[in-house]
Motif scaffolding. Structure first.
Motif, short mmCIF file in Angstrom:
data_model
loop_
_atom_site.label_atom_id
_atom_site.label_comp_id
_atom_site.label_asym_id
_atom_site.label_seq_id
_atom_site.Cartn_x
_atom_site.Cartn_y
_atom_site.Cartn_z
N GLY A 51 1.12 -1.27 -0.09
CA GLY A 51 -0.45 0.15 -0.18
C GLY A 51 0.98 1.40 -0.14
N LEU A 52 0.63 2.12 0.53
CA LEU A 52 0.90 3.54 -0.04
C LEU A 52 1.56 4.02 1.69
CD1 LEU A 52 1.40 6.37 -0.34
CD2 LEU A 52 -0.37 6.98 0.79
N ILE A 53 2.95 3.93 1.76
CA ILE A 53 4.02 4.17 2.84
C ILE A 53 4.76 5.90 2.69
CG2 ILE A 53 4.19 1.63 3.22
CD1 ILE A 53 6.51 2.14 1.87
N ILE A 54 5.20 6.25 4.00
CA ILE A 54 5.97 6.89 3.99
C ILE A 54 7.26 6.55 4.13
CG2 ILE A 54 6.23 9.06 5.10
CD1 ILE A 54 3.27 9.69 5.19
N VAL A 55 8.61 7.24 3.59
CA VAL A 55 9.70 7.09 3.52
C VAL A 55 10.56 8.26 3.69
CG1 VAL A 55 11.34 6.00 2.72
CG2 VAL A 55 9.81 4.96 2.14
N ILE A 56 10.64 9.00 4.55
CA ILE A 56 11.59 10.20 4.92
C ILE A 56 12.93 10.62 4.13
CG2 ILE A 56 12.48 11.63 6.43
CD1 ILE A 56 10.67 10.94 9.12
#
Length: 266
Positions: A51-56
């Motif tokens: 799915g949609l993930i956030i990677v800084i």
């Protein structure tokens, strides 16, 4: 003042675009069969997805891992069997990643490592068996290779589901030798079956002879039946042997009859 304002506006605009690009790049989309191994400042952080993930950006890095089953063709290997026969064997390997963290951290390239391990295991396992076992017991060999690979790749987070040996290539001289061996084996079986038939037939003949010997008139009936069968054929000359025991029985019967008649006359 206008050039200064223009340069400041340009800087703010560029900074806005830069921040927007960073924010957009922080969003990643992983498919259902993918997982993302996240590293925070070089250290393992967690596994994310799908799915949609956030990677800084800059702080975090992501490595994609495919969880689908991989079908790998093991190249042909030169194998010397236990009975010193040189053959070329190739196989196909089915495996998949079940632990993304181990597959990325514990081994540099799990695809190349699994391929090399499969080749060495194929050579070592087949070298412990005879050629006949390679040709006739492939299911057993497949299970042995699969078990060894599954145990050795468990630390890499990989599950080996199946191994299939595809071809066992022999040279022409060995093929001819196997053909001669098969022909000799069939000839041996034919001789054994023929000998078994002769033994059964002899047992039946002995049983029939004992029954004929137990009844004196039985041989005479058999003699007449055989004579009838021969007479049915259109032959100009018939040579039929007369058993000595039959003649002896006839002579003995005549003497006994004559003796009885003489006794009656007296």
């Amino acid at each position: 003042m206008e050039p200064i304002l223009d340069s400041s506006q340009l800087f703010i605009t560029a900074l806005g675009f830069f921040l927007a690009a960073i924010v957009i790049s922080a969003f990643r989309i992983l498919r259902e069969y993918e997982r993302g191994v996240i590293f925070l400042l070089g250290r393992f952080y967690k596994v994310k997805g799908p799915g949609l993930i956030i990677v800084i950006p800059i702080i975090q890095q992501m490595v994609r891992v495919d969880l689908r089953t991989v079908v790998m063709d093991v190249p042909s290997q030169d194998v010397i069997s236990r009975d010193n026969v040189s053959v070329r064997v190739n196989a196909v390997l089915y495996f998949r990643v079940i632990d993304s963290q181990k597959a990325i951290i514990n081994v540099e390239d799990y695809l190349a490592a699994t391929s090399q391990l499969a080749q060495t295991t194929l050579r070592s396992v087949l070298g412990q068996h005879d050629l006949d076992e390679m040709l006739a017991s492939r299911e057993m060999l497949n299970a042995d290779i699969q078990g060894i690979l599954d145990a050795r790749t468990d630390g890499w987070g990989i599950k080996v589901s199946n191994v299939e040996i595809k071809h066992v290539d022999l040279n022409e001289s060995m093929i001819r030798a196997i053909a001669r061996q098969a022909e000799a084996e069939r000839a041996r079986r034919a001789k054994v079956i023929h000998a078994s038939g002769e033994m059964e037939a002899s047992d039946k003949l002995v049983e029939a002879a004992n029954k004929l010997a137990a009844e004196p008139n039985a041989i005479l009936l058999r003699y007449l039946q055989t004579l009838t069968e021969i007479a049915g054929e259109k032959n100009s000359t018939i040579l039929f042997p007369m058993p000595f025991d039959l003649l002896k029985g006839l002579f003995t019967g005549g003497k006994e009859g004559g003796g009885k008649d003489g006794a009656d006359k007296q």
